[in-house]
Design an enzyme around this catalytic site. Structure first.
Site, mmCIF file in Angstrom:
data_model
loop_
_atom_site.group_PDB
_atom_site.id
_atom_site.type_symbol
_atom_site.label_atom_id
_atom_site.label_comp_id
_atom_site.label_asym_id
_atom_site.label_seq_id
_atom_site.Cartn_x
_atom_site.Cartn_y
_atom_site.Cartn_z
ATOM 1 N N LYS A 1 0.822 -1.201 0.000
ATOM 2 C CA LYS A 1 0.000 0.000 0.000
ATOM 3 C C LYS A 1 0.864 1.263 0.000
ATOM 4 C CE LYS A 1 -3.775 -2.221 2.512
ATOM 5 N NZ LYS A 1 -4.677 -2.046 3.667
ATOM 6 N N PHE B 1 -15.296 3.845 7.556
ATOM 7 C CA PHE B 1 -13.948 4.244 7.163
ATOM 8 C C PHE B 1 -13.717 4.190 5.646
ATOM 9 C CE2 PHE B 1 -13.826 -0.287 8.403
ATOM 10 C CZ PHE B 1 -13.299 -0.869 7.246
ATOM 11 N N ARG C 1 -1.473 -14.554 4.326
ATOM 12 C CA ARG C 1 -2.131 -13.862 5.445
ATOM 13 C C ARG C 1 -1.346 -14.050 6.747
ATOM 14 N NH1 ARG C 1 -6.606 -11.347 4.419
ATOM 15 N NH2 ARG C 1 -7.519 -11.461 6.499
ATOM 16 N N THR D 1 -4.880 -7.555 10.738
ATOM 17 C CA THR D 1 -5.168 -6.256 10.092
ATOM 18 C C THR D 1 -4.683 -5.102 10.953
ATOM 19 O OG1 THR D 1 -7.126 -7.261 9.105
ATOM 20 C CG2 THR D 1 -7.038 -4.854 9.110
ATOM 21 N N ARG E 1 3.094 -6.753 9.113
ATOM 22 C CA ARG E 1 2.385 -5.626 9.744
ATOM 23 C C ARG E 1 2.959 -5.292 11.113
ATOM 24 N NH1 ARG E 1 -3.373 -7.760 7.549
ATOM 25 N NH2 ARG E 1 -3.592 -6.411 5.729
ATOM 26 N N ASN F 1 -1.756 -0.001 7.032
ATOM 27 C CA ASN F 1 -1.197 -1.264 7.518
ATOM 28 C C ASN F 1 -0.313 -1.958 6.468
ATOM 29 O OD1 ASN F 1 -3.264 -2.062 5.873
ATOM 30 N ND2 ASN F 1 -4.275 -3.394 7.359
ATOM 31 N N HIS G 1 -1.927 -5.427 1.737
ATOM 32 C CA HIS G 1 -3.242 -6.053 1.618
ATOM 33 C C HIS G 1 -3.045 -7.435 1.013
ATOM 34 C CE1 HIS G 1 -7.413 -6.828 0.505
ATOM 35 N NE2 HIS G 1 -6.902 -7.291 -0.630
#
Ligand code: CMP
Length: 142
Positions: free
Chosen positions: A11, A59, A87, A93, A104, A114, A117
């Protein structure tokens, strides 16, 4: 175990802080193969469409504004159990809840920013991969 494909998005906060190489290294070291890779500036329409599943969440607008703030790096990852494996590498998250040694936990700045994705199911992985990549970019028919 089944060979799966999943989508990774590094991100804006990750790309801005020059973390692309270190994050891609996590994937390779963890046994996932990078089958396709692109740095891309999302348009507002693309950001809205990618996160449409969250459009009723409070959000959503903030999330869309963040994801279009600067370029992302998207990739198709392939390997045994790739969706779950990816994951686990990312961690929870919310970085405050992420396990030690996850991406993360190490790099994320907040619940929203974070850093990465990843698709959360095989079904969503197929949709997210197809959102960014043509079949000919990651399946070489060999
Ligand atoms: P991601 O895995 O990309 O899926 C949806 C994103 O929405 C999530 O990571 C976070 O960036 C963001 N997100 C999830 N929950 C919240 C929240 N409560 N407040 C702000 N952003 C959130």
């Amino acid at each position: 175990m089944a060979i799966e494909r999943t989508l990774s998005m590094i991100k804006p906060d990750g790309v801005e802080r020059n973390l692309v190489g270190v994050i891609l290294s996590h994937y390779e070291a963890g046994g996932l193969r990078i089958k396709a890779l692109r740095r891309q500036q999302l348009s507002l329409a693309q950001g809205r469409a990618f996160y449409a599943v969250h459009k009723k969440r409070p959000f959503y607008e903030e999330l869309v504004n963040y994801i279009v703030r600067s370029p992302v790096v998207v990739s198709v990852l392939e390997g045994d159990n790739a969706v779950t494996k990816h994951r686990h590498m990312m961690g929870a998250t919310n970085p405050e809840e992420a396990a030690a040694d996850t991406i993360r936990k190490k790099y994320a700045q907040s619940l929203q920013e974070n850093t990465v994705h990843g698709s959360d199911s095989l079904e969503n992985a197929a949709w997210e991969v197809s959102f960014f990549f043509a079949l000919s970019e990651y399946d070489y028919f060999n």
